[in-house]
Every structure is written in structure tokens, then in C-alpha cells.
Motif scaffolding. Structure first.
Motif, PDB file in Angstrom:
ATOM      1  N   PHE A  59      55.624  14.683  31.209  1.00 29.37           N
ATOM      2  CA  PHE A  59      54.567  14.193  32.094  1.00 29.37           C
ATOM      3  C   PHE A  59      54.384  12.679  32.033  1.00 29.37           C
ATOM      4  N   TRP A  60      54.525  12.075  30.825  1.00 23.27           N
ATOM      5  CA  TRP A  60      54.327  10.622  30.746  1.00 23.27           C
ATOM      6  C   TRP A  60      55.321   9.884  31.632  1.00 23.27           C
ATOM      7  N   TYR A  61      56.554  10.367  31.684  1.00 26.75           N
ATOM      8  CA  TYR A  61      57.614   9.679  32.411  1.00 26.75           C
ATOM      9  C   TYR A  61      57.427   9.843  33.927  1.00 26.75           C
ATOM     10  N   VAL A  62      56.972  11.012  34.334  1.00 26.83           N
ATOM     11  CA  VAL A  62      56.690  11.240  35.751  1.00 26.83           C
ATOM     12  C   VAL A  62      55.592  10.284  36.218  1.00 26.83           C
ATOM     13  N   ILE A  63      54.535  10.150  35.423  1.00 25.03           N
ATOM     14  CA  ILE A  63      53.443   9.231  35.770  1.00 25.03           C
ATOM     15  C   ILE A  63      53.936   7.793  35.804  1.00 25.03           C
ATOM     16  N   ASP A  64      54.716   7.386  34.810  1.00 25.80           N
ATOM     17  CA  ASP A  64      55.220   6.011  34.775  1.00 25.80           C
ATOM     18  C   ASP A  64      56.102   5.711  35.984  1.00 25.80           C
ATOM     19  N   ARG A  65      56.920   6.687  36.389  1.00 24.92           N
ATOM     20  CA  ARG A  65      57.772   6.437  37.559  1.00 24.92           C
ATOM     21  C   ARG A  65      56.938   6.333  38.835  1.00 24.92           C
ATOM     22  N   SER A  66      55.842   7.072  38.898  1.00 27.91           N
ATOM     23  CA  SER A  66      54.948   6.956  40.047  1.00 27.91           C
ATOM     24  C   SER A  66      54.300   5.575  40.101  1.00 27.91           C
ATOM     25  N   ILE A  67      53.831   5.085  38.952  1.00 26.11           N
ATOM     26  CA  ILE A  67      53.251   3.743  38.896  1.00 26.11           C
ATOM     27  C   ILE A  67      54.305   2.695  39.234  1.00 26.11           C
ATOM     28  N   ALA A  68      55.520   2.904  38.719  1.00 28.58           N
ATOM     29  CA  ALA A  68      56.604   1.968  39.017  1.00 28.58           C
ATOM     30  C   ALA A  68      56.863   1.891  40.519  1.00 28.58           C
ATOM     31  N   TYR A  69      56.916   3.043  41.175  1.00 30.91           N
ATOM     32  CA  TYR A  69      57.184   3.059  42.615  1.00 30.91           C
ATOM     33  C   TYR A  69      56.065   2.362  43.375  1.00 30.91           C
ATOM     34  N   GLN A  70      54.827   2.552  42.931  1.00 27.89           N
ATOM     35  CA  GLN A  70      53.694   1.945  43.634  1.00 27.89           C
ATOM     36  C   GLN A  70      53.625   0.437  43.424  1.00 27.89           C
ATOM     37  N   THR A  71      53.696  -0.001  42.159  1.00 24.93           N
ATOM     38  CA  THR A  71      53.414  -1.413  41.879  1.00 24.93           C
ATOM     39  C   THR A  71      54.297  -1.990  40.780  1.00 24.93           C
ATOM     40  N   GLY A  72      55.454  -1.400  40.512  1.00 23.04           N
ATOM     41  CA  GLY A  72      56.315  -1.918  39.451  1.00 23.04           C
ATOM     42  C   GLY A  72      56.598  -3.400  39.635  1.00 23.04           C
ATOM     43  N   ARG A  73      56.508  -4.170  38.543  1.00 20.59           N
ATOM     44  CA  ARG A  73      56.684  -5.614  38.597  1.00 20.59           C
ATOM     45  C   ARG A  73      58.135  -5.939  38.240  1.00 20.59           C
ATOM     46  N   LEU A  74      58.923  -6.342  39.226  1.00 19.57           N
ATOM     47  CA  LEU A  74      60.341  -6.605  39.011  1.00 19.57           C
ATOM     48  C   LEU A  74      60.528  -7.792  38.075  1.00 19.57           C
ATOM     49  N   LEU A  75      61.321  -7.585  37.032  1.00 18.90           N
ATOM     50  CA  LEU A  75      61.679  -8.649  36.101  1.00 18.90           C
ATOM     51  C   LEU A  75      63.091  -9.167  36.358  1.00 18.90           C
ATOM     52  N   PHE A  76      63.994  -8.246  36.735  1.00 16.40           N
ATOM     53  CA  PHE A  76      65.390  -8.618  36.957  1.00 16.40           C
ATOM     54  C   PHE A  76      66.067  -7.554  37.803  1.00 16.40           C
ATOM     55  N   GLY A  77      66.948  -7.976  38.706  1.00 16.22           N
ATOM     56  CA  GLY A  77      67.826  -7.044  39.394  1.00 16.22           C
ATOM     57  C   GLY A  77      67.326  -6.578  40.746  1.00 16.22           C
ATOM     58  N   SER A  78      67.743  -5.374  41.113  1.00 21.25           N
ATOM     59  CA  SER A  78      67.439  -4.822  42.429  1.00 21.25           C
ATOM     60  C   SER A  78      65.969  -4.444  42.544  1.00 21.25           C
ATOM     61  N   PRO A  79      65.376  -4.598  43.744  1.00 24.11           N
ATOM     62  CA  PRO A  79      63.965  -4.264  43.935  1.00 24.11           C
ATOM     63  C   PRO A  79      63.650  -2.832  43.518  1.00 24.11           C
ATOM     64  N   VAL A  80      62.421  -2.653  43.025  1.00 22.38           N
ATOM     65  CA  VAL A  80      62.041  -1.383  42.405  1.00 22.38           C
ATOM     66  C   VAL A  80      62.252  -0.208  43.345  1.00 22.38           C
ATOM     67  N   ARG A  81      61.779  -0.322  44.577  1.00 20.26           N
ATOM     68  CA  ARG A  81      61.840   0.838  45.482  1.00 20.26           C
ATOM     69  C   ARG A  81      63.245   1.128  45.978  1.00 20.26           C
ATOM     70  N   GLN A  82      64.179   0.237  45.702  1.00 18.65           N
ATOM     71  CA  GLN A  82      65.575   0.528  46.024  1.00 18.65           C
ATOM     72  C   GLN A  82      66.251   1.360  44.948  1.00 18.65           C
ATOM     73  N   VAL A  83      65.637   1.447  43.766  1.00 12.03           N
ATOM     74  CA  VAL A  83      66.318   2.102  42.651  1.00 12.03           C
ATOM     75  C   VAL A  83      65.538   3.266  42.053  1.00 12.03           C
ATOM     76  N   ILE A  84      64.255   3.427  42.419  1.00  7.23           N
ATOM     77  CA  ILE A  84      63.481   4.510  41.817  1.00  7.23           C
ATOM     78  C   ILE A  84      62.719   5.256  42.897  1.00  7.23           C
ATOM     79  N   ALA A  85      62.685   6.571  42.765  1.00  3.86           N
ATOM     80  CA  ALA A  85      61.998   7.421  43.730  1.00  3.86           C
ATOM     81  C   ALA A  85      60.638   7.835  43.192  1.00  3.86           C
ATOM     82  N   ALA A  86      59.691   7.985  44.088  1.00  2.68           N
ATOM     83  CA  ALA A  86      58.382   8.493  43.702  1.00  2.68           C
ATOM     84  C   ALA A  86      58.462   9.997  43.467  1.00  2.68           C
ATOM     85  N   PRO A  87      57.772  10.528  42.463  1.00  2.77           N
ATOM     86  CA  PRO A  87      57.702  11.983  42.296  1.00  2.77           C
ATOM     87  C   PRO A  87      56.991  12.617  43.491  1.00  2.77           C
ATOM     88  N   THR A  88      57.232  13.887  43.718  1.00  2.38           N
ATOM     89  CA  THR A  88      56.467  14.587  44.746  1.00  2.38           C
ATOM     90  C   THR A  88      55.009  14.670  44.299  1.00  2.38           C
TER      91      THR A  88
END
Length: 262
Positions: free
Chosen positions: A132-161
Motif C-alpha cells: 500500500f505505501w508504494y501505491v500511494i507514493d506512485r499516486s503522489i508522484a503522478y500528481q505532483t512528483g518533483r523531477l530531479l533528473f531525466g524524463s518527465p514524471v508522467r512520461q514514466v509512471i502511471a497513476a494507480p486506478t
């Protein structure tokens, strides 16, 4: 000096040198297999509190990254090899194929907890961890993840259903209700954030979520306001909130989430 961070000025000033070093070490280990590095948690939600908050970071690599490189990364960025200026670092590595698809699984290649106030732990087997912690973190990442390096967040991570996410939120509240080792103020504020998500469909910073719930729930306002005052303090001097009141509040939170799942 070559800077690795995408936008250092958007990050807490206390963390900029550390995150620069973290990204450079990650690039050195992963090489061309590195896809993205981004901050989640309190940094992503603009709610980082120095001396209280952890640093939460997600790393996305291509699936060809060798397993020995994952273990080398864990050693390279662990405290005190890389001294952590915050309460701790929680770093999770995903391969890009997994991250690109919605999932209710933990799914990581590495889950590293390290730092002055965290016990050093590196897990390389995602089947051994509650998801559950990882599902929540990926949801937060998809919403507002702060890119530090590389490809934009929403290009590389999917939001959970939504169903998988609400199920994960419910599991997290059960852990906060019945699990050990949680600060009482964090139990209350995470509960507020969970209900706020159910009401708004967005992740809010803990303080913003707490203010929202306190404004509408007179019964719990004193507890929430005390939790907010405690949250201003270092972890070692956090208030000991009445355990019965915290449990009553979390049971109410569980009911609100269960209503949202139905």
C-alpha cells in the motif's frame, strides 16, 4: 561544476547539495540505464519540514539494469556513506516497464530506508513488503512528483486506478491504527490527508488536509489542532496524544474511506 538537478531553486535549500550528490551517485551507478529521478512525499507536496520530514525519492531505470548495480546503488547512497541531512531517506527503484502501468503491487527493485533517525534497511524483494505505501507514493508522484533528473514524471509512471488507490489508503489507515512505531501526530495528519483525498480527489499537504478536516469536523478539531502543533516540533519532542482519541479518529477515517470504496 556540472549540476544534475533539473530545478534546484524549487527544492528546500537545506536539501539541494544532498539531492545533487544523490542524483550524481545514481547516475554514476546506473549510467545509461537511468531514466528518471524524482522526489515524492513532503517535497512533492511542498510540505517538507527540516528536522521532521523524510526525503522520499523514486528512481526509474530501464529493465536491463543489472541486479548488482541495484545493490551497488543501495551502498552508494546509504547513510553515512552519503550523509543524510534529514530525518531519513526513503528511496525506491522501479524498472520502467513496471512503473509505466497501473498496479496494486509494491513492484520495486530496491526499497532503501536510511538516515540519522531511520534503521538502515535495504529490500530487494518486493513480494516481502506490504504494497500500500508504494501505491500511494506512485499516486503522489503522478500528481505532483518533483523531477530531479531525466524524463518527465508522467512520461514514466502511471497513476494507480482509483479502486486500487482507495484500497491502499484503507490499508495504510489500518496500519496507522494497529501498527507499532508511528508518531501520534503523524497518525492523525495522515488520517486527515486520507479523508481529504476521498473528498477532493487530490493529495494535499498534511497541514492543508488537517485544516480542511478540522474546519468540518467539530468533534475532532481539538485533536487535529494539537497534532498540527506537535508536527511543528522535532520528532524527539512530538506530543504524546491521547491514544484512545487517536484510535477513535482513525476508526472514523476508516469508515469514510470504506464509504468511498463502495
Amino acid at each position: 561544476m556540472t549540476h544534475s538537478l533539473v530545478d534546484p531553486q524549487s527544492l528546500p535549500v537545506e536539501l539541494r547539495p544532498y539531492l545533487e550528490d544523490l542524483v550524481q551517485r545514481t547516475r554514476a551507478v546506473c549510467g545509461s540505464h537511468l531514466v528518471s529521478v524524482f522526489a515524492v512525499g513532503s517535497i512533492a507536496l511542498a510540505d517538507y519540514r527540516h528536522g521532521r520530514s523524510d526525503i522520499d525519492v523514486a528512481v526509474i531505470t530501464d529493465p536491463a539494469l543489472p541486479a548488482d548495480a541495484v545493490r551497488e546503488l543501495a551502498q552508494s547512497v546509504a547513510h553515512p556513506a552519503l550523509p543524510c541531512p534529514a530525518a531519513g531517506l526513503e528511496l525506491v527503484v522501479y524498472d520502467a516497464h513496471f512503473a509505466a502501468h497501473p498496479s496494486d503491487a509494491a513492484g520495486y527493485l530496491l526499497d532503501l530506508n536510511t538516515g540519522p533517525l531511520l534503521s538502515n534497511r535495504a529490500s530487494f524483494d518486493a513480494t516481502q513488503a506490504p504494497a500500500f505505501w508504494y501505491v500511494i507514493d506512485r499516486s503522489i508522484a503522478y500528481q505532483t512528483g518533483r523531477l530531479l533528473f531525466g524524463s518527465p514524471v508522467r512520461q514514466v509512471i502511471a497513476a494507480p486506478t482509483r479502486h486500487d488507490l482507495l484500497t491502499a489508503i484503507l490499508a495504510s489507515v489500518r496500519e496507522h491504527t494497529d501498527g507499532d512505531g508511528h508518531l501520534a501526530d503523524n497518525q492523525v495528519l495522515n488520517g486527515c490527508r486520507s479523508v481529504a483525498f476521498c473528498r477532493t480527489g487530490s493529495w494535499l499537504a498534511k497541514r492543508e488536509a488537517a485544516q480542511l478536516i478540522a474546519a468540518s469536523e467539530d468533534e475532532f478539531r481539538p485533536l487535529i489542532e494539537t497534532a498540527l502543533r506537535s508536527f511543528q516540533r522535532p520528532r524527539a519532542t512530538a506530543f504524546a496524544l491521547p491514544s484512545a482519541d487517536v484510535r477513535t479518529f482513525l476508526l472514523w477515517v476508516r469508515e469514510r474511506i470504506e464509504e468511498s470504496i463502495i
